[in-house]
Write a protein that holds these residues in place. Sequence first.
Motif, PDB file in Angstrom:
ATOM      1  N   ALA A  55       0.770  -1.206  -0.038  1.00  0.00           N
ATOM      2  CA  ALA A  55      -0.070  -0.002   0.016  1.00  0.00           C
ATOM      3  C   ALA A  55       0.749   1.231  -0.002  1.00  0.00           C
ATOM      4  CB  ALA A  55      -0.742  -0.027   1.231  1.00  0.00           C
ATOM      5  N   VAL A  56       0.509   2.177  -0.695  1.00  0.00           N
ATOM      6  CA  VAL A  56       1.126   3.437  -0.961  1.00  0.00           C
ATOM      7  C   VAL A  56       1.262   4.362   0.366  1.00  0.00           C
ATOM      8  CG1 VAL A  56       1.454   5.819  -1.890  1.00  0.00           C
ATOM      9  CG2 VAL A  56       0.922   3.816  -3.336  1.00  0.00           C
ATOM     10  N   VAL A  57       2.409   4.689   0.745  1.00  0.00           N
ATOM     11  CA  VAL A  57       2.473   5.520   2.004  1.00  0.00           C
ATOM     12  C   VAL A  57       3.612   6.543   1.734  1.00  0.00           C
ATOM     13  CG1 VAL A  57       3.312   5.468   4.495  1.00  0.00           C
ATOM     14  CG2 VAL A  57       2.119   3.340   3.555  1.00  0.00           C
ATOM     15  N   TYR A  58       3.314   7.779   2.378  1.00  0.00           N
ATOM     16  CA  TYR A  58       4.129   9.073   2.009  1.00  0.00           C
ATOM     17  C   TYR A  58       4.763   9.094   3.378  1.00  0.00           C
ATOM     18  CZ  TYR A  58       2.195   9.899  -2.314  1.00  0.00           C
ATOM     19  OH  TYR A  58       1.485   9.871  -3.610  1.00  0.00           O
ATOM     20  N   ALA A  59       6.138   9.589   3.224  1.00  0.00           N
ATOM     21  CA  ALA A  59       6.935   9.725   4.453  1.00  0.00           C
ATOM     22  C   ALA A  59       8.114  10.797   4.468  1.00  0.00           C
ATOM     23  CB  ALA A  59       7.516   8.378   4.936  1.00  0.00           C
ATOM     24  N   TYR A  60       8.457  11.352   5.537  1.00  0.00           N
ATOM     25  CA  TYR A  60       9.825  12.175   5.636  1.00  0.00           C
ATOM     26  C   TYR A  60      10.409  11.970   6.609  1.00  0.00           C
ATOM     27  CZ  TYR A  60       7.137  15.226   8.587  1.00  0.00           C
ATOM     28  OH  TYR A  60       6.183  15.879   9.582  1.00  0.00           O
ATOM     29  N   LEU A  77       9.208  23.012   2.298  1.00  0.00           N
ATOM     30  CA  LEU A  77       8.807  22.700   0.916  1.00  0.00           C
ATOM     31  C   LEU A  77       8.676  21.484   0.708  1.00  0.00           C
ATOM     32  CD1 LEU A  77       7.932  24.163  -1.898  1.00  0.00           C
ATOM     33  CD2 LEU A  77      10.378  24.013  -2.422  1.00  0.00           C
ATOM     34  N   LYS A  78       9.762  20.600   0.995  1.00  0.00           N
ATOM     35  CA  LYS A  78       9.567  19.018   0.826  1.00  0.00           C
ATOM     36  C   LYS A  78       8.555  18.362   1.666  1.00  0.00           C
ATOM     37  CE  LYS A  78      13.514  17.046   0.304  1.00  0.00           C
ATOM     38  NZ  LYS A  78      14.847  16.241   0.312  1.00  0.00           N
ATOM     39  N   ILE A  79       8.448  18.892   2.943  1.00  0.00           N
ATOM     40  CA  ILE A  79       7.464  18.261   3.719  1.00  0.00           C
ATOM     41  C   ILE A  79       6.081  18.634   3.478  1.00  0.00           C
ATOM     42  CG2 ILE A  79       6.810  18.233   6.103  1.00  0.00           C
ATOM     43  CD1 ILE A  79       9.549  18.767   6.969  1.00  0.00           C
ATOM     44  N   LYS A  80       5.953  19.798   2.621  1.00  0.00           N
ATOM     45  CA  LYS A  80       4.539  20.385   2.735  1.00  0.00           C
ATOM     46  C   LYS A  80       4.210  19.380   1.139  1.00  0.00           C
ATOM     47  CE  LYS A  80       2.093  24.379   0.717  1.00  0.00           C
ATOM     48  NZ  LYS A  80       2.300  25.702   0.360  1.00  0.00           N
ATOM     49  N   LYS A  81       5.107  19.230   0.322  1.00  0.00           N
ATOM     50  CA  LYS A  81       4.732  18.404  -0.850  1.00  0.00           C
ATOM     51  C   LYS A  81       4.389  17.103  -0.330  1.00  0.00           C
ATOM     52  CE  LYS A  81       5.273  17.430  -5.416  1.00  0.00           C
ATOM     53  NZ  LYS A  81       4.425  18.139  -6.353  1.00  0.00           N
ATOM     54  N   GLY A  95       5.938  10.682   9.895  1.00  0.00           N
ATOM     55  CA  GLY A  95       7.219  11.631   9.632  1.00  0.00           C
ATOM     56  C   GLY A  95       8.059  11.104  10.742  1.00  0.00           C
ATOM     57  N   ILE A  96       9.385  11.205  10.510  1.00  0.00           N
ATOM     58  CA  ILE A  96      10.394  10.737  11.484  1.00  0.00           C
ATOM     59  C   ILE A  96      11.292  11.977  11.851  1.00  0.00           C
ATOM     60  CG2 ILE A  96      12.432   9.430  11.856  1.00  0.00           C
ATOM     61  CD1 ILE A  96      11.457   7.667   9.627  1.00  0.00           C
ATOM     62  N   ALA A 132       3.799  10.004  13.891  1.00  0.00           N
ATOM     63  CA  ALA A 132       5.142  10.666  14.181  1.00  0.00           C
ATOM     64  C   ALA A 132       5.915   9.536  15.043  1.00  0.00           C
ATOM     65  CB  ALA A 132       4.946  11.840  14.890  1.00  0.00           C
ATOM     66  N   VAL A 133       7.084   9.600  14.363  1.00  0.00           N
ATOM     67  CA  VAL A 133       8.204   8.687  14.963  1.00  0.00           C
ATOM     68  C   VAL A 133       9.187   9.653  15.570  1.00  0.00           C
ATOM     69  CG1 VAL A 133       9.898   6.922  14.682  1.00  0.00           C
ATOM     70  CG2 VAL A 133       7.724   6.823  13.728  1.00  0.00           C
ATOM     71  N   VAL A 134       9.383   9.861  16.668  1.00  0.00           N
ATOM     72  CA  VAL A 134      10.421  10.751  17.360  1.00  0.00           C
ATOM     73  C   VAL A 134      11.542   9.787  17.754  1.00  0.00           C
ATOM     74  CG1 VAL A 134      11.036  12.391  19.011  1.00  0.00           C
ATOM     75  CG2 VAL A 134       8.641  12.201  18.480  1.00  0.00           C
ATOM     76  N   ASP A 135      12.537  10.147  17.003  1.00  0.00           N
ATOM     77  CA  ASP A 135      13.772   9.325  17.113  1.00  0.00           C
ATOM     78  C   ASP A 135      15.094  10.395  17.204  1.00  0.00           C
ATOM     79  OD1 ASP A 135      15.367   6.943  17.140  1.00  0.00           O
ATOM     80  OD2 ASP A 135      15.719   6.925  14.783  1.00  0.00           O
TER      81      ASP A 135
END
Length: 454
Positions: A55-60, A77-81, A95-96, A132-135
Amino acid sequence: MKKTIAEMEQTAASEAANKLISLFDEDSFVELGKFVGANGEKTGVVSGYGYVDGAVVYAYAQDTSVNAGAVNTAAALKIKKVYELALKNGAPVIGIFDSKGGDIKEGMKTLGAYGEIAKMSAALSGAVPQIAVVDGLCAGTAAMIACMADVVIMTEKSELFMTAPFTADDKTAGAGTAENAAKSGVAAILAKDSDEAIAKAKQLLSVLPANNLETAGNDYYMENDAAVSADLKGIELISSVADKESVIELYKQFGTSAVTAIGSLNWRTAGFVATNNGAKLTADDSAKIARFVTLCDAYSIPVVTFVDSEGFEKSSAAELAGSIRDSAKLAQAYASATTAKIAVVTGKAYGSAYVALASTAAGSDFTFAWEGAVIAPTTPEAAVVFLNGVSEDNAKQAQEYADNEADAFTAAANGYVDRVITAEDTKSALTSAIEATSSKRVVTPAKKHVNFVY
């Protein structure tokens, strides 16, 4: 001199990129905005999309190898995209977080960058799942944005705070730690390290829907052959009902008189709430359950509530801690939720606890009760004193009241319980009820949103 893709991509993958690669199915990660940067420099975030279990997932992932992961306009800009693509395509976002904060070299532009990210996260809320993954370090506005996600996962050595703990007047021990975030209800899941945190995120994706218009569920899990018995409580009861190894407990360290977990039941995703051993619910318990029910409602995930509670904690200290406010929040979350709601009274359901958690009048689609359940407007001990006055026979009278006036069959006769079942029949009763409410539709009055108690 002309530049080539090979020349531009000759640097080794960063730790942030490797985290995303480990998140996605093999060879499925597609990086976006790789050459986006400010003033000719790289930016401290890696972003893109891929597949998790097909399944498609978007991430940063914030990249500490570039300016310590500092957030600037290029990173925003990258995160907003990523957020825009996720919203348009109805796919989850992960989001990591690991960054020292905003890029001070950009001055006020950093404020605008953070504002863009916060705005997009709010736009996605309730439309597609956000994890959200806080690492590492997550401070200030980044901490605020991370906590806007549906679920926050933290690694044990990570830090999350609005203001640096060393600047605080009281120097509270443990401030900013993952342990404190879990105890305060900020972190839903604690993980040992990056690998475990990413594995937990993938497990959550396996039970959450891609978006608020899709039905959650899959056939990954095996049917559970565990027996349900009347002595089971809390997470053990939930685990015996849900599909095998599908249960993910959330907010384990917060509000410990209640359990919240998401899992699969007969290959349909369900949210589970259980109050423990008749314990009174604190402000933390109420806030925890309300937050969880709101999450389930946003994605039309049916909520199964196992009720065994004498009500809400009563003391001046509890009142100052917000017990009334948070119990109202809990009642409002259940009553306003339009997802399927099924309650099982397994023990005590007294007064406001019954009304908030299991009342058919307040919106429970089905309310079941085990044979030994006790349902009453107040405790049997208090009821007999009101009815008969104080006497030496109060203990005996209270037992008789529980057996004859507040029993499950009397509640069923008066329409406050739909079915009386044995503990052993719980799994089949819930499976049938979830199937029967799978196409539930509720028409609500025209309004922007509920004015939730905060």
